[in-house]
Design an enzyme around this catalytic site. Structure first.
Site, short mmCIF file in Angstrom:
data_model
loop_
_atom_site.label_atom_id
_atom_site.label_comp_id
_atom_site.label_asym_id
_atom_site.label_seq_id
_atom_site.Cartn_x
_atom_site.Cartn_y
_atom_site.Cartn_z
N ASP A 1 -1.39 -0.15 12.72
CA ASP A 1 -2.60 -0.37 13.53
C ASP A 1 -3.92 0.08 12.88
O ASP A 1 -4.76 0.69 13.54
CB ASP A 1 -2.43 0.33 14.89
CG ASP A 1 -2.41 1.85 14.77
OD1 ASP A 1 -2.47 2.37 13.64
OD2 ASP A 1 -2.33 2.54 15.81
N LYS B 1 2.38 -8.27 -3.23
CA LYS B 1 3.35 -7.27 -2.77
C LYS B 1 4.74 -7.57 -3.36
O LYS B 1 5.48 -6.65 -3.70
CB LYS B 1 3.40 -7.22 -1.24
CG LYS B 1 2.12 -6.67 -0.61
CD LYS B 1 1.85 -5.24 -1.06
CE LYS B 1 0.62 -4.63 -0.41
NZ LYS B 1 0.31 -3.28 -0.89
N TYR C 1 -1.69 -12.40 -0.71
CA TYR C 1 -1.29 -11.01 -0.42
C TYR C 1 0.22 -10.84 -0.60
O TYR C 1 0.68 -9.89 -1.25
CB TYR C 1 -1.70 -10.68 1.02
CG TYR C 1 -1.21 -9.34 1.53
CD1 TYR C 1 -1.84 -8.15 1.14
CD2 TYR C 1 -0.15 -9.25 2.42
CE1 TYR C 1 -1.40 -6.92 1.61
CE2 TYR C 1 0.30 -8.03 2.89
CZ TYR C 1 -0.33 -6.86 2.49
OH TYR C 1 0.12 -5.64 2.97
N ASP D 1 -13.96 1.09 -8.24
CA ASP D 1 -13.58 -0.25 -7.79
C ASP D 1 -12.36 -0.69 -8.60
O ASP D 1 -12.43 -0.82 -9.82
CB ASP D 1 -14.75 -1.23 -8.02
CG ASP D 1 -14.45 -2.61 -7.46
OD1 ASP D 1 -13.25 -2.95 -7.28
OD2 ASP D 1 -15.41 -3.36 -7.22
N LEU E 1 3.79 -4.10 10.55
CA LEU E 1 2.38 -4.12 10.97
C LEU E 1 1.94 -2.73 11.44
O LEU E 1 2.58 -2.11 12.29
CB LEU E 1 2.20 -5.14 12.10
CG LEU E 1 0.77 -5.37 12.57
CD1 LEU E 1 -0.12 -5.87 11.43
CD2 LEU E 1 0.74 -6.36 13.73
#
Ligand code: NDP
Length: 282
Positions: A213, A181, A177, A86, A211
């Site tokens: 998939d 980044k 997020y 983890d 993006l």
């Protein structure tokens, strides 16, 4: 004219580095890929396996990792191992790198790809979540990279960082997020300079993805985003080629590069497009 020139330049670069890629260079290469139980990381594991690499994969879910390792071996990996860990747990980070160094006898590639789960929603002031995400998406990357550097240095190896267009061009509904980044881009951009100044053997590739998939991305953006998604397997292959050819950056799909330019050339147009790519009715 600027856009046409940029497209031509990007196409030229794409053709140049693809043609420089020697698949044989990955036969027997010692590779650690994080976040490789599913999505882009899983696809990277399969590509490395087809190229005959020796791989260690890691994520939290042991059962899934075991299945991915079995498939890697059937696809042609010279060796394949998994270790459940983890990335929010500091002691797991060194444990994973040590495991890979021991099992593979060193590292040629460290591909940092994992991310913690986050909501696609307006920022609601949850600072604890932002700190937790920073730990997984950023601090674990810099700790693992540092731990692996001596072996990468010895083997003229590569650090491959999977980042996002969101790290170059902030998008709404994903502020924590985006922050992680952006931090990766800044840190590894700075480290790249330092390694060059030290005449280090290690290359750093930072991969800017649009993006893609994957199941996670598609389920999170469902009904919220109007954008085309690109295939995970192709994104994975592009990341691997970028690392193998020691290129400093990847933009996949190619037009993500154009977006990073338009945000400075025509900011109000870019803001309009970004904000209207999301479905939000107050
Ligand atoms: P996925 O959600 O499909 O996969 C994430 C991986 O990380 C899984 O293997 C997951 O396994 C692992 N993971 C999650 N939490 C932890 C944790 N706490 N500790 C260790 N491992 C963890 O992600 P994608 O494939 O979609 O994304 C991969 C990379 O590509 C990311 O860096 C992402 O930012 C980047 N990217 C993706 C885009 C997209 O549209 N898909 C767009 C731009 C960039 P497990 O749950 O078993 O731990």
């Amino acid at each position: 004219i600027k856009i046409i020139l940029s497209c031509t330049f990007v196409a030229f670069l794409a053709i140049r580095w693809t043609s420089n890629f020697d698949a044989e260079s990955l036969r027997g290469a010692k590779v650690l890929v994080t976040g490789s139980s599913k999505g882009i990381g899983e696809q990277m594991a399969y590509h490395y396996a087809r190229f005959g690499a020796k791989i260690v994969i890691t994520a939290r879910s042991k059962d899934t990792l075991q299945k991915v390792v079995e498939k890697c071996l059937s696809l042609g990996a010279q060796e394949a191992f998994y270790i459940a860990a983890d990335m929010s747990n500091e002691s797991d980070l060194d444990r994973v790198v040590d495991f890979a160094l021991k099992k593979l006898g060193g590292l040629d590639y460290l591909v940092l790809n994992h991310i913690g789960s986050t909501r696609v929603a307006m920022w609601d002031g949850d600072v604890e979540h932002a700190k937790w995400l920073m730990k997984i998406n950023f601090f674990s990357y810099i700790q693992m990279a540092w731990k692996a550097l001596p072996s990468l240095e010895k083997n003229k190896g590569s650090l491959v960082i999977v980042s996002s267009l969101a790290g170059k061009m902030p998008s709404p509904l994903t502020a924590p997020y985006v922050s992680t980044k952006s931090a990766l881009n800044g840190f590894f951009g700075s480290l790249r300079h330092e390694l060059a100044m030290k005449k280090s053997n290690v290359s750093i590739s930072v991969c800017t993805l649009g993006l893609i998939d994957t199941e996670t991305a598609m389920s999170k953006i469902k009904g919220k985003v109007n954008m085309p998604a690109y295939p995970a397997t192709e994104a994975a292959l592009n990341i691997i080629i970028t690392g193998a050819t020691r290129q400093p950056e990847l933009y996949y799909p190619w037009f993500t590069y154009i977006w990073t330019l338009t945000k400075d050339w025509i900011p109000s147009f870019t803001d309009y497009v970004v904000q209207h790519s999301f479905n939000y009715n107050p």
